[in-house]
Design a protein around this motif. Sequence first.
Motif, PDB file in Angstrom:
ATOM      1  N   GLU A 304       0.834  -1.206   0.000  1.00 37.65           N
ATOM      2  CA  GLU A 304       0.000   0.000   0.000  1.00 37.65           C
ATOM      3  C   GLU A 304       0.866   1.252   0.000  1.00 37.65           C
ATOM      4  OE1 GLU A 304      -3.577   0.385   2.706  1.00 37.65           O
ATOM      5  OE2 GLU A 304      -2.393   2.110   3.385  1.00 37.65           O
ATOM      6  N   ARG A 306       0.681   5.821  -1.150  1.00 36.08           N
ATOM      7  CA  ARG A 306      -0.073   6.973  -1.636  1.00 36.08           C
ATOM      8  C   ARG A 306       0.788   7.710  -2.647  1.00 36.08           C
ATOM      9  NH1 ARG A 306      -4.663   9.502  -0.546  1.00 36.08           N
ATOM     10  NH2 ARG A 306      -5.108   8.166   1.265  1.00 36.08           N
ATOM     11  N   VAL A 314      -3.655   9.691  -4.625  1.00 34.80           N
ATOM     12  CA  VAL A 314      -4.447   8.477  -4.795  1.00 34.80           C
ATOM     13  C   VAL A 314      -3.793   7.369  -3.967  1.00 34.80           C
ATOM     14  CG1 VAL A 314      -5.342   6.749  -6.401  1.00 34.80           C
ATOM     15  CG2 VAL A 314      -5.152   9.133  -7.128  1.00 34.80           C
ATOM     16  N   LEU A 315      -4.595   6.667  -3.199  1.00 37.27           N
ATOM     17  CA  LEU A 315      -4.103   5.542  -2.404  1.00 37.27           C
ATOM     18  C   LEU A 315      -4.206   4.279  -3.245  1.00 37.27           C
ATOM     19  CD1 LEU A 315      -3.093   4.801   0.486  1.00 37.27           C
ATOM     20  CD2 LEU A 315      -5.472   4.181   1.003  1.00 37.27           C
ATOM     21  N   THR A 316      -3.129   3.500  -3.265  1.00 40.35           N
ATOM     22  CA  THR A 316      -3.110   2.271  -4.039  1.00 40.35           C
ATOM     23  C   THR A 316      -2.627   1.117  -3.172  1.00 40.35           C
ATOM     24  OG1 THR A 316      -0.817   2.500  -4.822  1.00 40.35           O
ATOM     25  CG2 THR A 316      -2.538   3.572  -6.126  1.00 40.35           C
ATOM     26  N   ARG A 317      -3.060  -0.079  -3.544  1.00 41.32           N
ATOM     27  CA  ARG A 317      -2.500  -1.303  -2.985  1.00 41.32           C
ATOM     28  C   ARG A 317      -2.171  -2.191  -4.177  1.00 41.32           C
ATOM     29  NH1 ARG A 317      -5.269  -6.298   0.348  1.00 41.32           N
ATOM     30  NH2 ARG A 317      -3.329  -7.488   0.546  1.00 41.32           N
ATOM     31  N   SER A 319      -2.055  -2.967  -7.750  1.00 43.42           N
ATOM     32  CA  SER A 319      -2.839  -2.384  -8.849  1.00 43.42           C
ATOM     33  C   SER A 319      -4.272  -2.052  -8.453  1.00 43.42           C
ATOM     34  CB  SER A 319      -2.848  -3.334 -10.046  1.00 43.42           C
ATOM     35  OG  SER A 319      -3.460  -4.557  -9.706  1.00 43.42           O
ATOM     36  N   SER A 321      -6.755   0.499  -6.586  1.00 41.82           N
ATOM     37  CA  SER A 321      -6.689   1.901  -6.180  1.00 41.82           C
ATOM     38  C   SER A 321      -8.062   2.382  -5.732  1.00 41.82           C
ATOM     39  CB  SER A 321      -6.203   2.775  -7.346  1.00 41.82           C
ATOM     40  OG  SER A 321      -7.247   2.975  -8.290  1.00 41.82           O
ATOM     41  N   GLU A 322      -8.092   3.623  -5.261  1.00 42.52           N
ATOM     42  CA  GLU A 322      -9.350   4.229  -4.838  1.00 42.52           C
ATOM     43  C   GLU A 322     -10.319   4.406  -6.001  1.00 42.52           C
ATOM     44  OE1 GLU A 322      -8.261   7.113  -1.152  1.00 42.52           O
ATOM     45  OE2 GLU A 322      -7.336   7.639  -3.074  1.00 42.52           O
ATOM     46  N   ARG A 568      -7.134  -7.158  -8.564  1.00 42.11           N
ATOM     47  CA  ARG A 568      -5.772  -6.670  -8.265  1.00 42.11           C
ATOM     48  C   ARG A 568      -4.756  -7.505  -9.052  1.00 42.11           C
ATOM     49  NH1 ARG A 568      -2.628  -7.920  -3.571  1.00 42.11           N
ATOM     50  NH2 ARG A 568      -4.449  -9.038  -2.815  1.00 42.11           N
ATOM     51  N   LEU A 587      -4.452   6.872 -13.248  1.00 42.28           N
ATOM     52  CA  LEU A 587      -4.525   7.619 -11.984  1.00 42.28           C
ATOM     53  C   LEU A 587      -4.223   9.095 -12.174  1.00 42.28           C
ATOM     54  CD1 LEU A 587      -2.701   5.180  -9.520  1.00 42.28           C
ATOM     55  CD2 LEU A 587      -5.082   5.186 -10.235  1.00 42.28           C
TER      56      LEU A 587
END
Length: 597
Positions: A304, A306, A314-317, A319, A321-322, A568, A587
Amino acid sequence: MAAPARARARVAGLRRRQDAAAARPWDGAPGRPGERRASDVVLDMGWGRLVFGHTFADQRGVLEALRAEESGRRDIACYVPNPQVLVGVSPHELFIDPSYTYRLPLHTYRQRRDAVRDVEVRTLQAREELDEVNRIYATAGMVQADVDVMWANQRTRTFTHLVALDQRTGRIIGAVTGVDHALAFRDPENGASLWCLAVDGQAAPPGTGEALVRRLAERYLARGRAYLDLSVLHSNTGAITLYRKLGFHLAPPVCVKRKNPINQPLYAPLPSGLDELNPYARIIADEALRRGLRVAVTDAASGEMRLHSGSRSVLTRESLSELTSAVAMSRCDDKRVTRRLLAGAGLAVARGAEVTGADPERLQGGALEAARALLAEVGDVVVKPARGEQGRGITVGAPTDEALVAAVRHALAYCPDVLVEERVEGEDLRVVVIDHEVVAAAVRRPAAVVGTGRDPVEELVRRQSRRRQQATGGESSIPLDATTAAVVREAGWSMDDVLPRGHVLPVRRTANLHTGGTIDDVTARLHPALGEAARAASRAIGIPVTGVDLLVPDVEGPAHVVIEANERPGLANHEPQPTAQRFVDLLFPETRRSPQR
């Protein structure tokens, strides 16, 4: 000028320069006393240019050469006299590369008496082989090369492109490039250099890199060259150990590079936690940093982070994302919902039945009625938890009632709801769709080992598992468990048997990458109907980034069955396709790169 025309003009210019150099009245011997070496020498390597700093009359010329670097390329100024002065002239543009130069005096080189097992090293023979070389570059995190430039270079003696082949499979598994300084600029020191050593971490047998370096050294020894130089990143301890073993020692020269987005990790402080990210998050972080975005790792263990562009973040983990809604994610999470949505959109799906709320200890009566009816109709089924990932709890192939009960019981250990589907034969195809456009496609295959004629199956599995772990940062390995032993036994072998040389033996049932599965890029061969099915699936689910799984008899044909969609997908598995680039485009569209000139 259109891009193809620019590329043709660039290669034509390169060939004219090479032809002019070949026409000089010079026999290719190193510089003689009183003979001046060539001046202002710059060689286009395809991935960037080598600027030989000691051939320039003054450092201003070196600076101007580096300023001509093309977008997306990595130029290197080597053998620069007083490099600290050059950087001091323009510190906002240049930096000294944090690498070592190692030199092998060729008069001290000792050939290896025994060849590296299963590896053949030879000269690059066909332009098409450079596509495989670029694939290996991509998996190694290197800049990919212009194939036309590399192929033009190969037709001169100044450059030597060698490839390594796995003799058991015939596949290219490594590459290295050499530059003959005597031919390039009448080097008075009569030297040569090595560039772009890369091996396929998934498939290369141990010793492949060593075989490539040795063969290149032997080529230049046969030409009468005095030494072989190379540059290696200071943190690449594995490569440094190999070079020292072969007799290389530290040498004074350093390299100078431009402060461009590709090189940013080499001259700017890395975000805290970046080195702890897995490959699936790291590929995204590296692409963001190349674009000048700020990366803040919020939880390295889960991938994870940002990403910031100005005041927007944008926060991602990996692939995920929000931009992916909770509803879309839940649709992918429950394979039963996915299946209903895809079928409702008119997509072909496997026939299926659900097992809900069953007691694992009492799988009798009506609990399995629908599943048993499906099995009787189709003859063989796949059983999987309705929710789950990484292949956990899945059984591929339950042709009897006894096998069905065992498979359902296994799946219930991971989820209280189970999906039973018709087993459809075909290749396991993953299509990555970003912003409802196909970006990559690859066939996934179960983990397999290749016989050497010497080693038992268990040892082959251990070796292949180690390679997969190294290639994926520990994300993939082959379990030495009952499933592996059962798959081997079903193929007519035991774990103690010695496989014949070249015999390929699958050792897992599923193509899951986390259990050692491998992946072959087929993007260029994908039939349009398969791409459209993947796009339709992403639209039906309403998800901006997904990996759509299909079973297909042939990736170049239209027939298919859609199995599921992953919210993901692992973008790092699909290099050299631009998955990370398209993800960051989604993004932060304002950072989208303009077409390269």
